[in-house]
Design an enzyme around this catalytic site. Structure first.
Site, PDB file in Angstrom:
ATOM      1  N   LYS A   1       0.827  -1.216   0.000  1.00  0.00           N
ATOM      2  CA  LYS A   1       0.000   0.000   0.000  1.00  0.00           C
ATOM      3  C   LYS A   1       0.860   1.264   0.000  1.00  0.00           C
ATOM      4  O   LYS A   1       0.575   2.201  -0.729  1.00  0.00           O
ATOM      5  CB  LYS A   1      -0.926   0.044   1.235  1.00  0.00           C
TER       6      LYS A   1
ATOM      7  N   ARG B   1      -9.579   1.273   9.239  1.00  0.00           N
ATOM      8  CA  ARG B   1      -9.181  -0.113   9.494  1.00  0.00           C
ATOM      9  C   ARG B   1     -10.276  -0.886  10.218  1.00  0.00           C
ATOM     10  O   ARG B   1     -10.101  -2.073  10.495  1.00  0.00           O
ATOM     11  CB  ARG B   1      -7.927  -0.125  10.350  1.00  0.00           C
TER      12      ARG B   1
ATOM     13  N   ARG C   1      11.382  -5.989   4.528  1.00  0.00           N
ATOM     14  CA  ARG C   1      11.016  -4.570   4.389  1.00  0.00           C
ATOM     15  C   ARG C   1      11.944  -3.673   5.201  1.00  0.00           C
ATOM     16  O   ARG C   1      12.289  -3.969   6.336  1.00  0.00           O
ATOM     17  CB  ARG C   1       9.574  -4.373   4.846  1.00  0.00           C
TER      18      ARG C   1
ATOM     19  N   ARG D   1      11.258  -1.999  10.882  1.00  0.00           N
ATOM     20  CA  ARG D   1      10.302  -1.694  11.942  1.00  0.00           C
ATOM     21  C   ARG D   1      10.194  -2.862  12.912  1.00  0.00           C
ATOM     22  O   ARG D   1      10.206  -4.019  12.504  1.00  0.00           O
ATOM     23  CB  ARG D   1       8.922  -1.443  11.326  1.00  0.00           C
TER      24      ARG D   1
ATOM     25  N   ARG E   1      -0.571  -9.236  13.184  1.00  0.00           N
ATOM     26  CA  ARG E   1      -1.183  -8.152  12.399  1.00  0.00           C
ATOM     27  C   ARG E   1      -2.079  -8.711  11.290  1.00  0.00           C
ATOM     28  O   ARG E   1      -3.101  -8.114  10.950  1.00  0.00           O
ATOM     29  CB  ARG E   1      -0.091  -7.251  11.811  1.00  0.00           C
TER      30      ARG E   1
HETATM   31  P1  AMP Z   1       0.792   0.649   9.253  1.00  0.00           P
HETATM   32  O1  AMP Z   1       2.044   1.421   9.040  1.00  0.00           O
HETATM   33  O2  AMP Z   1      -0.377   1.196   8.481  1.00  0.00           O
HETATM   34  O3  AMP Z   1       0.965  -0.831   9.038  1.00  0.00           O
HETATM   35  O4  AMP Z   1       0.388   0.852  10.804  1.00  0.00           O
HETATM   36  C1  AMP Z   1       1.239   0.430  11.851  1.00  0.00           C
HETATM   37  C2  AMP Z   1       0.451   0.265  13.137  1.00  0.00           C
HETATM   38  O5  AMP Z   1      -0.149   1.531  13.494  1.00  0.00           O
HETATM   39  C3  AMP Z   1      -0.722  -0.709  13.058  1.00  0.00           C
HETATM   40  O6  AMP Z   1      -0.325  -2.044  13.282  1.00  0.00           O
HETATM   41  C4  AMP Z   1      -1.621  -0.183  14.188  1.00  0.00           C
HETATM   42  O7  AMP Z   1      -1.121  -0.544  15.476  1.00  0.00           O
HETATM   43  C5  AMP Z   1      -1.447   1.323  14.046  1.00  0.00           C
HETATM   44  N1  AMP Z   1      -2.444   1.913  13.123  1.00  0.00           N
HETATM   45  C6  AMP Z   1      -2.210   2.545  11.926  1.00  0.00           C
HETATM   46  N2  AMP Z   1      -3.360   2.972  11.367  1.00  0.00           N
HETATM   47  C7  AMP Z   1      -4.350   2.608  12.221  1.00  0.00           C
HETATM   48  C8  AMP Z   1      -5.760   2.741  12.210  1.00  0.00           C
HETATM   49  N3  AMP Z   1      -6.401   3.328  11.176  1.00  0.00           N
HETATM   50  N4  AMP Z   1      -6.459   2.226  13.260  1.00  0.00           N
HETATM   51  C9  AMP Z   1      -5.837   1.644  14.313  1.00  0.00           C
HETATM   52  N5  AMP Z   1      -4.522   1.460  14.379  1.00  0.00           N
HETATM   53  C10 AMP Z   1      -3.773   1.937  13.352  1.00  0.00           C
END
Ligand code: AMP
Length: 213
Positions: free
Chosen positions: A13, A88, A127, A160, A171
């Protein structure tokens, strides 16, 4: 143009969003990036979000929705945006509808990126991210242009914590349980493109662009 991209963690994404931003002259709104910025700077939001993120859980809806209310109004998104990582949950999607309506905006396309779980695990272990500009790389599929150095000139490229295998599996479970119902949610509203994300990144990009135009 306002876009939304949905897919499991590691589906690509972020990479596709960057390419779409360049093509359509719009801005990426990635909740994960905003949260990581807050964690790094130890803001109140960052301190509240940190433990959820580290364990692969979702940050509570209320925190995210409040954050988005401030974010989406920023002038940088006036020409259009691509939402990456939000919504989400169904509750977040309902909140997004209200926000968009309030500000007279609509989503032009909802892109669903589909990648099998075993591919996700392989991808995420490779990654790497630039600590300076947040650009995403993969040590095999999309390596930094110069050895260990990002195209922005920074050489602090890191993995990360939540890209470690056990957290990735958690996740993916969270995605299946809480986020994948959004596919049906947006299908019922139309404007959806389902794209095979298990492909070369330029081929994926081309398929997305063709589905938009
Ligand atoms: P990402 O970089 O989008 O994979 O987000 C990393 C982490 O941030 C996720 O595993 C969640 O813990 C948190 N996170 C990001 N966006 C959201 C969201 N819209 N709702 C809840 N948690 C989020």
């Amino acid at each position: 143009m306002n876009l939304l991209i949905i897919g499991p963690p590691g589906a690509g994404k972020g990479t596709q969003s960057e390419m779409l931003c360049e093509k359509y002259n719009i801005s990426q709104l990635a909740t994960g990036d905003i949260l990581r910025f807050n964690v790094k700077n130890e803001t109140e939001l960052g301190l509240q979000a940190k433990s959820y993120m580290a364990s692969g859980k979702l940050v509570p809806d209320e925190l995210i929705i409040n954050m988005m209310k401030d974010e989406i109004l920023k002038p940088v998104y006036a020409n259009g945006f691509i939402l990456d990582g939000f919504p989400r949950t169904i509750a977040q999607a309902d909140a997004l509808n209200i926000l968009l309506e309030e500000f007279g905006k609509t989503l032009d396309k909802v892109i669903i990126l589909k990648v099998p779980n075993e591919k996700i695990i392989e991808r995420m272990s490779g990654r790497r991210i630039c600590r300076s500009c947040n650009r995403t790389y993969h040590i095999i599929y999309n390596p930094p242009p110069m050895d260990g150095e990002c195209s922005c000139g920074n050489s602090d490229i890191y993995q990360r914590d939540d890209d470690k295998e056990e957290t990735v599996i958690k996740r993916l479970e969270v995605y299946d349980a809480q986020t994948s119902p959004l596919v049906e949610y947006y299908k019922s509203k139309g404007k959806i493109s389902e794209i095979n994300g298990d492909n070369d990144l330029n081929a994926v990009f081309l398929n997305i662009v063709n589905s938009i135009s």
